[in-house]
Design a protein around this motif. Sequence first.
Motif, PDB file in Angstrom:
ATOM      1  N   ALA A   1      35.104 -37.423  13.823  1.00 45.50           N
ATOM      2  CA  ALA A   1      35.819 -37.959  12.669  1.00 45.50           C
ATOM      3  C   ALA A   1      36.492 -39.251  13.088  1.00 45.50           C
ATOM      4  O   ALA A   1      37.271 -39.260  14.062  1.00 45.50           O
ATOM      5  N   HIS A   2      36.187 -40.347  12.394  1.00 45.95           N
ATOM      6  CA  HIS A   2      36.769 -41.663  12.671  1.00 45.95           C
ATOM      7  C   HIS A   2      37.083 -42.332  11.332  1.00 45.95           C
ATOM      8  O   HIS A   2      36.161 -42.712  10.591  1.00 45.95           O
ATOM      9  N   GLU A   3      38.391 -42.431  11.060  1.00 44.30           N
ATOM     10  CA  GLU A   3      38.829 -43.062   9.823  1.00 44.30           C
ATOM     11  C   GLU A   3      38.142 -42.398   8.626  1.00 44.30           C
ATOM     12  O   GLU A   3      38.292 -41.201   8.427  1.00 44.30           O
ATOM     13  N   ALA A   4      37.359 -43.140   7.883  1.00 46.82           N
ATOM     14  CA  ALA A   4      36.714 -42.599   6.692  1.00 46.82           C
ATOM     15  C   ALA A   4      35.328 -42.038   6.970  1.00 46.82           C
ATOM     16  O   ALA A   4      34.566 -41.767   6.033  1.00 46.82           O
ATOM     17  N   LEU A   5      34.985 -41.830   8.242  1.00 49.15           N
ATOM     18  CA  LEU A   5      33.673 -41.315   8.623  1.00 49.15           C
ATOM     19  C   LEU A   5      33.835 -39.930   9.232  1.00 49.15           C
ATOM     20  O   LEU A   5      34.671 -39.726  10.122  1.00 49.15           O
ATOM     21  N   THR A   6      33.037 -38.979   8.767  1.00 42.44           N
ATOM     22  CA  THR A   6      33.034 -37.626   9.326  1.00 42.44           C
ATOM     23  C   THR A   6      31.596 -37.251   9.634  1.00 42.44           C
ATOM     24  O   THR A   6      30.699 -37.473   8.805  1.00 42.44           O
ATOM     25  N   VAL A   7      31.385 -36.671  10.809  1.00 41.14           N
ATOM     26  CA  VAL A   7      30.042 -36.352  11.292  1.00 41.14           C
ATOM     27  C   VAL A   7      29.949 -34.867  11.591  1.00 41.14           C
ATOM     28  O   VAL A   7      30.883 -34.271  12.158  1.00 41.14           O
ATOM     29  N   ARG A   8      28.821 -34.277  11.221  1.00 46.58           N
ATOM     30  CA  ARG A   8      28.446 -32.940  11.668  1.00 46.58           C
ATOM     31  C   ARG A   8      27.018 -33.029  12.202  1.00 46.58           C
ATOM     32  O   ARG A   8      26.171 -33.717  11.616  1.00 46.58           O
ATOM     33  N   ALA A   9      26.756 -32.310  13.306  1.00 47.76           N
ATOM     34  CA  ALA A   9      25.437 -32.358  13.927  1.00 47.76           C
ATOM     35  C   ALA A   9      25.077 -30.982  14.457  1.00 47.76           C
ATOM     36  O   ALA A   9      25.955 -30.224  14.897  1.00 47.76           O
ATOM     37  N   ALA A  10      23.780 -30.655  14.430  1.00 51.87           N
ATOM     38  CA  ALA A  10      23.323 -29.366  14.939  1.00 51.87           C
ATOM     39  C   ALA A  10      21.867 -29.474  15.343  1.00 51.87           C
ATOM     40  O   ALA A  10      21.100 -30.281  14.790  1.00 51.87           O
ATOM     41  N   SER A  11      21.505 -28.649  16.332  1.00 50.01           N
ATOM     42  CA  SER A  11      20.119 -28.535  16.772  1.00 50.01           C
ATOM     43  C   SER A  11      19.861 -27.068  17.083  1.00 50.01           C
ATOM     44  O   SER A  11      20.622 -26.448  17.837  1.00 50.01           O
ATOM     45  N   VAL A  12      18.788 -26.517  16.506  1.00 46.84           N
ATOM     46  CA  VAL A  12      18.492 -25.089  16.631  1.00 46.84           C
ATOM     47  C   VAL A  12      17.045 -24.919  17.076  1.00 46.84           C
ATOM     48  O   VAL A  12      16.133 -25.593  16.547  1.00 46.84           O
ATOM     49  N   ARG A  13      16.821 -24.016  18.016  1.00 51.29           N
ATOM     50  CA  ARG A  13      15.467 -23.714  18.479  1.00 51.29           C
ATOM     51  C   ARG A  13      14.681 -23.026  17.364  1.00 51.29           C
ATOM     52  O   ARG A  13      15.200 -22.131  16.685  1.00 51.29           O
ATOM     53  N   GLY A  14      13.456 -23.424  17.181  1.00 53.11           N
ATOM     54  CA  GLY A  14      12.640 -22.875  16.108  1.00 53.11           C
ATOM     55  C   GLY A  14      12.175 -21.452  16.390  1.00 53.11           C
ATOM     56  O   GLY A  14      12.199 -20.963  17.522  1.00 53.11           O
ATOM     57  N   ASP A  15      11.743 -20.773  15.337  1.00 56.72           N
ATOM     58  CA  ASP A  15      11.315 -19.377  15.451  1.00 56.72           C
ATOM     59  C   ASP A  15      10.144 -19.230  16.411  1.00 56.72           C
ATOM     60  O   ASP A  15      10.061 -18.252  17.172  1.00 56.72           O
ATOM     61  N   SER A  16       9.220 -20.173  16.394  1.00 58.97           N
ATOM     62  CA  SER A  16       8.054 -20.066  17.268  1.00 58.97           C
ATOM     63  C   SER A  16       8.453 -20.165  18.732  1.00 58.97           C
ATOM     64  O   SER A  16       7.986 -19.390  19.571  1.00 58.97           O
ATOM     65  N   HIS A  17       9.317 -21.125  19.060  1.00 62.00           N
ATOM     66  CA  HIS A  17       9.771 -21.250  20.450  1.00 62.00           C
ATOM     67  C   HIS A  17      10.614 -20.043  20.886  1.00 62.00           C
ATOM     68  O   HIS A  17      10.552 -19.623  22.039  1.00 62.00           O
TER      69      HIS A  17
END
Length: 473
Positions: free
Chosen positions: A209-225
């Motif tokens: 979160a920076h001033e008027a900017l908010t970030v969310r991030a995610a990475s998930v392993r797929g079902d096949s892997h």
Amino acid sequence: MNAEDTPPRPGAHDPLAETWQSVDQIVSGPPTPGPSPATESRPAPPAPDPYPQPYDAAAGQHPLAPSAPVQHPPAPPAPTQVAPMPEAPPQSYSAAAVQHMPAPPAPVQHPPAPPAPTQDVPTPAPPHDVPPPPAPPQATPTPEPPAAAAPPDPPDAPEAPDAGIPGLGDPWHSGSKPPLYPAEPRAVPRVRVDPSAALIPDMVVDGAAHEALTVRAASVRGDSHRYHAEPRQDSLAVTRIGEQGADELLLLAVADGVGSAARSHVGSQQACRLAALYLDTVAAELATALREADPARFAGAADPALRHVATLLAHQARERGEDPGAYSTTLRMLLVPLDPAVRVRGFLAVGDGGTALLRDGRWYLGITDPDPHGDGEGAGVIDTRTAALPHSHRAQVQLIGPAQPGDVLVLCTDGLSTPLAGDAGMRDFLARSWGSGPVPAPADFLWQFQYRVKSYDDDRTAVVLWETAETPS
């Protein structure tokens, strides 16, 4: 023999005897009250030895000391008061010939003591010039321990909810039935097979979160892997580059390792890392290009940096005796000025993936495609080009904007961009989750991000940017 040494005649008045009687009263205590001497005669004290021994000063013998110790009555339970001293001897007595006993010590107030033993203990007369024994120290009463304070009344426990502690549960899904694979981590890779793969988390979540900017991030392993105990090949980055101040930029990146490349999970991680390092060296030029909304100047600074990333990625593979193609990965980046006055964002990409905009509850997919339609609802076909680092040096570089307050910009790999373009249920769910209300908390974002669609079992990675109207508190 001198006249002074002549013993007194029997029956004659002997002042020494009277002195002894006075001394005996001092030692033994006051006489028992009784009739006055004028009305009743008292028994005469025992006659002194008519021939006392001469006074021996060297031996310390007192001429008035009695020949035997005086018997005293047992001490009463309570302290007694000492009788007053007798009157001074008559003037006819010689002061030099009479020596008084030392005065007893003043009475000491003691707490009640147990009764004294009944056996009489003889008390010897104190010797000459020897002070009386000190009084025993006054016993200090043992204080009573303070009463323990009563513990405070415990606060009223909140009532337990009827349904227990709420939980998010499994992610939602399209259709009447969820996909066959469980929506949770399964078998993990083995260290002995590939340590670099075994130490990659099944999923990650991040934010900023920076001033008027908010970030969310995610990475998930797929079902096949997950099913095959293979590592997650996607990676992400959320960081800042440039000098602190007006030229500082927020760098958001996602990378998708090519599935057929044996070391693509390493290649995607290194691509994000190397891109951040080399774009940091030209951050001031990139910030100026964004401030001036100059695409040519932006491309002139970004292209050489991406070529350096490709070269170093291939060099790392060769140093380990591996084929550079085994490190193949896509890379997509978004550069966002931290200066709120600058509303233009920079985009760089090598390979496939997606970039989407959610504005006023409507999706605009493929906004960075060469010919985006921009009419929403999945009409914008997601970029599916197969170029990848390190062999491909050709990068897509462009400026997007201006951003508006309330915009939600999504940068993702094809694990999200493909089902987002093909499933209306996912678009509707994410539009309601991300397009209205406050920015979701990281755990809520991770749960929303895992919305499931059948037949899409690849790794999924996204970095989402909220352009808020006001600085978050």
